[in-house]
Design an enzyme around this catalytic site. Structure first.
Site, PDB file in Angstrom:
ATOM      1  N   SER A 116      61.242  28.165  11.919  1.00  0.00           N
ATOM      2  CA  SER A 116      61.135  29.105  13.486  1.00  0.00           C
ATOM      3  C   SER A 116      60.822  27.737  14.385  1.00  0.00           C
ATOM      4  O   SER A 116      60.924  27.897  15.530  1.00  0.00           O
ATOM      5  CB  SER A 116      60.139  29.883  13.293  1.00  0.00           C
ATOM      6  OG  SER A 116      58.652  29.285  13.118  1.00  0.00           O
ATOM      7  N   HIS A 135      68.247  30.593  12.302  1.00  0.00           N
ATOM      8  CA  HIS A 135      66.957  31.384  12.527  1.00  0.00           C
ATOM      9  C   HIS A 135      66.821  32.696  12.734  1.00  0.00           C
ATOM     10  O   HIS A 135      67.605  33.081  14.000  1.00  0.00           O
ATOM     11  CB  HIS A 135      65.985  30.439  13.657  1.00  0.00           C
ATOM     12  CG  HIS A 135      64.912  31.096  14.065  1.00  0.00           C
ATOM     13  ND1 HIS A 135      64.323  31.149  15.336  1.00  0.00           N
ATOM     14  CD2 HIS A 135      63.997  31.592  13.226  1.00  0.00           C
ATOM     15  CE1 HIS A 135      63.018  31.601  15.305  1.00  0.00           C
ATOM     16  NE2 HIS A 135      62.657  32.071  13.998  1.00  0.00           N
ATOM     17  N   GLU A 147      69.382  32.070  15.849  1.00  0.00           N
ATOM     18  CA  GLU A 147      69.720  30.854  16.415  1.00  0.00           C
ATOM     19  C   GLU A 147      70.394  29.950  15.404  1.00  0.00           C
ATOM     20  O   GLU A 147      69.751  29.657  14.375  1.00  0.00           O
ATOM     21  CB  GLU A 147      68.364  30.180  16.916  1.00  0.00           C
ATOM     22  CG  GLU A 147      67.804  31.256  18.108  1.00  0.00           C
ATOM     23  CD  GLU A 147      66.444  30.289  18.509  1.00  0.00           C
ATOM     24  OE1 GLU A 147      66.202  30.154  19.468  1.00  0.00           O
ATOM     25  OE2 GLU A 147      65.650  29.907  17.602  1.00  0.00           O
ATOM     26  N   ASN A 185      61.285  30.468  20.397  1.00  0.00           N
ATOM     27  CA  ASN A 185      59.822  30.275  20.402  1.00  0.00           C
ATOM     28  C   ASN A 185      59.312  29.258  21.156  1.00  0.00           C
ATOM     29  O   ASN A 185      57.940  29.071  21.433  1.00  0.00           O
ATOM     30  CB  ASN A 185      59.615  29.582  18.822  1.00  0.00           C
ATOM     31  CG  ASN A 185      59.796  30.916  17.859  1.00  0.00           C
ATOM     32  OD1 ASN A 185      59.354  32.061  18.167  1.00  0.00           O
ATOM     33  ND2 ASN A 185      60.083  30.821  16.568  1.00  0.00           N
TER      34      ASN A 185
END
Length: 280
Positions: A116, A135, A147, A185
């Site tokens: 992540s 991801h 992702e 993130n």
């Protein structure tokens, strides 16, 4: 296509279910022991039972998933076209796992990591083949985004393959450069960290902070409940990567976040975080 999932935790099981639900895919789940892998398969089975009980899934769909997933050991990954690592968010752990997999799998097997926040280029350093980041987001069986993150030396053909596989199982791939936290993130976890700060300063209660962001910003879930869902230990790990890689104080983890993790209040996974989650 045979898919290997390395890691039988929440993310690994969710990714396994996402693949197993689609015709043409079979999945082998592995972990540090066969017992843990079997527990992961059992966890998926319980989730399917709950979905059936609530009328969210047809029996035929649940049976397709059950019949397409099995528990295995590293040796069982040798025939996989793709292996997705979903282990601890720890650089050395991931590097060691991929080195171990290299001894088991032929050069035709594509390696991917569900990290992540960690550098794909760094994880791949010293590996005998390219690596790609894939991801997924929790819950991986329903969330649409993946992702796709190439490392510095990842060939374009590998990126295209990963995007094609993500699209084939009904996900939307977004190609992201190898940078700390990637896109989601990099934006999301600092917001959760700031919500922790607002709570720690006594500006508002946890309930009111989350209500404010849901009703005032249109978020489907408040930031503190979202932190509990992600896992406060995971939030802390990502903040630490952001702070270390980017070096700006705005990415420094709040002391309360550190304290919560030290105290074992990790959110849903531990039964208590900023909110309580009674065992069902």
């Amino acid at each position: 296509m045979k898919i290997g999932i390395l890691g039988a935790g929440t993310m690994g099981c969710g990714i396994a279910q996402a693949f197993a639900a689609v015709e043409g895919y079979s999945v082998v789940i592995c972990d540090i022991s066969l017992d843990l892998a079997r527990k992961g398969v059992e966890k998926i089975g319980k989730k399917l039972d709950k979905a059936l009980e609530k009328g969210r899934m047809e029996e035929s769909a649940a049976q397709k998933i059950r019949s397409s997933i099995c528990a295995g050991e590293y040796a069982d990954l040798s025939g996989c076209a793709l292996i997705i690592e979903a282990a601890l968010e720890d650089m050395q752990v991931k590097k060691a796992l991929f080195q171990e997999l290299s001894a088991v799998c032929g050069p035709e097997t594509l390696f991917a990591t569900n990290t992540s926040s960690l550098s794909i280029t760094d994880i791949c350093n010293g590996l005998d083949r390219p690596l790609i980041g894939m991801h997924f987001f929790n819950p991986a069986e329903t969330m649409k985004l993946v992702e796709v993150i190439p490392g510095l030396n990842t060939p374009d053909a590998v990126v295209e393959t990963a995007c094609g596989i993500a699209a084939a199982i009904g996900k939307t791939p977004v190609v992201v450069r190898d940078a700390a936290g990637f896109v989601v993130n990099r934006l999301l976890i600092p917001m959760i960290n700031e919500a922790v700060a607002v709570f720690a300063e006594g500006v508002a209660s946890a309930e009111d902070i989350d209500a404010a962001m849901k009703l005032g910003a249109g978020h489907p879930m408040g930031p503190l409940a979202l932190g509990d869902l992600v896992g406060l230990d995971v939030c802390l790990a990502i903040m630490q990567v952001l702070h270390s890689e980017i070096g700006e104080d705005k990415y420094r983890p709040h002391p309360l976040l550190r304290k919560m993790v030290r105290g074992g209040r990790l959110g849903r996974k531990s039964g208590r975080g900023f909110f309580d989650y009674p065992a069902r």
